[in-house]
Scaffold this motif. Structure first.
Motif, PDB file in Angstrom:
ATOM      1  N   GLU A 279      11.700  -9.719   6.946  1.00  0.00           N
ATOM      2  CA  GLU A 279      11.051  -8.672   5.784  1.00  0.00           C
ATOM      3  C   GLU A 279      10.247  -9.635   5.041  1.00  0.00           C
ATOM      4  O   GLU A 279       9.111  -9.372   4.801  1.00  0.00           O
ATOM      5  N   SER A 280      10.399 -10.870   5.499  1.00  0.00           N
ATOM      6  CA  SER A 280       9.288 -12.055   4.256  1.00  0.00           C
ATOM      7  C   SER A 280       9.909 -13.201   5.341  1.00  0.00           C
ATOM      8  O   SER A 280      11.318 -13.199   5.332  1.00  0.00           O
ATOM      9  N   LYS A 281       9.447 -14.248   4.610  1.00  0.00           N
ATOM     10  CA  LYS A 281      10.140 -15.600   5.038  1.00  0.00           C
ATOM     11  C   LYS A 281      11.593 -15.913   4.383  1.00  0.00           C
ATOM     12  O   LYS A 281      11.577 -15.108   3.060  1.00  0.00           O
ATOM     13  N   LEU A 282      12.092 -16.621   5.265  1.00  0.00           N
ATOM     14  CA  LEU A 282      13.295 -16.817   4.093  1.00  0.00           C
ATOM     15  C   LEU A 282      13.069 -17.936   3.094  1.00  0.00           C
ATOM     16  O   LEU A 282      12.929 -18.855   3.912  1.00  0.00           O
ATOM     17  N   GLU A 283      13.387 -17.952   2.072  1.00  0.00           N
ATOM     18  CA  GLU A 283      13.136 -18.784   1.073  1.00  0.00           C
ATOM     19  C   GLU A 283      14.360 -18.912   0.686  1.00  0.00           C
ATOM     20  O   GLU A 283      15.850 -17.991  -0.025  1.00  0.00           O
ATOM     21  N   PRO A 284      15.447 -20.438  -0.041  1.00  0.00           N
ATOM     22  CA  PRO A 284      16.090 -20.362  -0.751  1.00  0.00           C
ATOM     23  C   PRO A 284      15.801 -20.876  -2.412  1.00  0.00           C
ATOM     24  O   PRO A 284      14.936 -20.950  -2.043  1.00  0.00           O
ATOM     25  N   LEU A 285      16.700 -20.659  -2.860  1.00  0.00           N
ATOM     26  CA  LEU A 285      16.503 -20.817  -4.305  1.00  0.00           C
ATOM     27  C   LEU A 285      16.418 -22.531  -4.669  1.00  0.00           C
ATOM     28  O   LEU A 285      16.941 -22.814  -3.884  1.00  0.00           O
ATOM     29  N   GLU A 286      16.053 -22.853  -5.963  1.00  0.00           N
ATOM     30  CA  GLU A 286      15.570 -23.583  -6.111  1.00  0.00           C
ATOM     31  C   GLU A 286      16.849 -24.475  -6.849  1.00  0.00           C
ATOM     32  O   GLU A 286      17.395 -24.659  -8.419  1.00  0.00           O
TER      33      GLU A 286
END
Length: 466
Positions: A279-286
């Motif tokens: 559904e969108s680019k995978l993103e880790p939390l900061e």
């Protein structure tokens, strides 16, 4: 006179056998290809929901809506919602009688038959309804029970199709099958009682087939959801990409099944599984992940924070082998002392409950962090952060379901109660759990209770290993 004889017959309205076969294959393949949300606006007698649950979708993945009283009464019966909020009144029936779904459906049948009683055929029907009232109500109740057995777990709301579509079109995991009226004011004419029966009807826009299908596809042609629509049109007038057609439905009209994404829908209808795009680019939390040996104490700070779907997907893929995702309305992360410790997804699936779609947690040497996620989701304070004022009054419990080869799930044992256990040919069992929301329990209180349970579990496990 029967309401409908069995759940399968609900599908026999406008759709013929060939249309049914076509849609069965499409729905079956969609369920295997990453579609986890099945939406039926203009639900009528729940034909598509009936087909979906027989073709691989779980009832909990199905959401339905309509603006007719008959559908709303049946939908409320299936989802175990009280009819009181529908405010039904009918000539010759008490308001108390009309709180019973079978009686309410009988009343509508009786009163819409009475408007044509001047005709001998309808007069005879009316007399049969009158003198065999108890038998007809009992027959309707049997049919409600059989439909409920098949579809219980789905959600239903009295809601205009256009409002429902606005909620779901941006979900790439949603399969929407719409079957709007095939002629103007179709439902209104069929269910008309000439004012002898009223209810708290939702606001809605009359669907005009001459313009409505174009309005539908203008709205959803670029949507992330896959939309399928049944329509009856003259040759060359179908709106959308046509993926199925049958001539001579009635008069000079043909039946068409159309879609907003031709190539994908055709592939599914031919039994070809598709690869769903992320559904969108995978993103880790900061923030860092909780270390495997991190010691959690009563002084630790526990937080549940909103996260984007792409952020939830990152950790679900990271922590799960052979990941197959399910979508949720709300994605949340569990933070412990600033470390990411788990993610979970939750939706409002029924009038009285929230539904936990998934719980994923960081691997840990000592703690069962998934249980902490479930306990936090069970708190009234957390639940109300997701709900509007009306839903806050209605929602009293939380539910979840899982497929497992074991007849019990230890991750929620003691937190939720097992309410259904259904054998599943491929996975062993489908388990459904639920529990009341916990009033007045804070995140800190939840942490203390979870640590106490974890300590007890660790001591019991140590004793068992000696």
């Amino acid at each position: 006179m029967a309401f409908f004889r069995d759940p399968g017959e609900m599908f026999l309205g406008c759709l013929g056998t060939v249309e049914q076969k076509f849609l069965v294959k499409l729905i079956e393949t969609a369920a295997k290809s990453g579609y986890t949300r099945f939406v039926e606006p203009c639900a009528g007698t729940f034909a598509m929901a009936n087909l979906a649950v027989r073709s691989g979708f779980k009832p909990e993945q199905i959401e339905t809506s309509d603006v007719s009283m008959m559908t709303s009464v049946l939908g409320y019966a299936i989802t175990e919602q009280s009819l009181e909020s529908l405010e039904i009144h009918a000539q010759g029936f008490t308001d108390e009688e009309l709180l019973d779904p079978a009686t309410a459906l009988y009343a509508q049948m009786y009163l819409r038959t009475s408007k044509s009683a001047g005709n001998e055929y309808f007069h005879n029907m009316l007399m049969d309804l009158k003198y065999r009232r108890a038998e007809h109500i009992a027959d309707i109740q049997k049919q409600i029970d059989s439909t409920k057995a098949l579809l219980h777990g789905m959600s239903y709301r009295p809601l205009d199709m256009w409002d429902h579509l606005k909620e779901v079109l941006d979900d790439p995991h949603a399969l929407i099958i719409a079957n709007p009226p095939t002629y103007f004011s179709g439902y209104e004419k069929f269910y008309d009682t000439q004012g002898k029966m009223t209810w708290k009807e939702p606001e809605y826009q009359l669907f005009n087939p001459d313009t409505g299908h174009q309005q539908l596809y203008d709205m959803c042609m670029d949507a992330k959801a896959l939309v399928i629509c049944y329509q009856e049109k003259r040759a060359g007038e179908a709106v959308g990409y046509t993926i199925f057609a049958r001539s001579g439905t009635r008069a000079d009209l043909n039946s068409y099944i159309t879609t907003n994404r031709e190539e994908e829908a055709v592939a599914l209808a031919n039994g070809k599984k598709i690869k769903r795009p992320s559904e969108s680019k995978l993103e880790p939390l900061e923030c860092s992940m909780l270390p495997r040996d991190y010691e959690i104490t009563e002084g630790s700070k526990v937080q549940v924070i909103p996260i984007k779907g792409a952020e939830a997907q990152y950790y679900r893929v990271l922590w799960t082998h052979n990941f197959v995702g399910s979508s949720a309305t709300y994605n949340r992360a569990l933070l412990i002392d600033g470390y990411i410790a788990g993610v979970f997804g939750i939706s409002k699936m029924a009038a009285d409950s929230l539904f936990v779609w998934y719980v994923m947690k960081v691997p840990h040497e000592k703690y069962r962090l998934g249980r902490l996620c479930y306990m936090l989701a069970q708190n009234r304070e957390f639940a109300e952060s997701l709900l509007d004022d009306l839903d806050k009054e209605k929602v009293t419990k939380i539910r979840t379901a899982m497929l497992t080869k074991y007849p019990e799930n230890k991750e929620v044992r003691g937190i939720m109660k097992l309410v259904t256990r259904v054998p599943d040919k491929q996975n062993g069992y489908k388990l459904t759990y639920e529990a009341p929301l916990k009033e007045g329990r804070s995140e800190a209180d939840t942490l203390k209770e979870w640590l106490r349970r974890e300590k007890q579990w660790q001591e019991n496990r140590a004793k068992a290993m000696k």
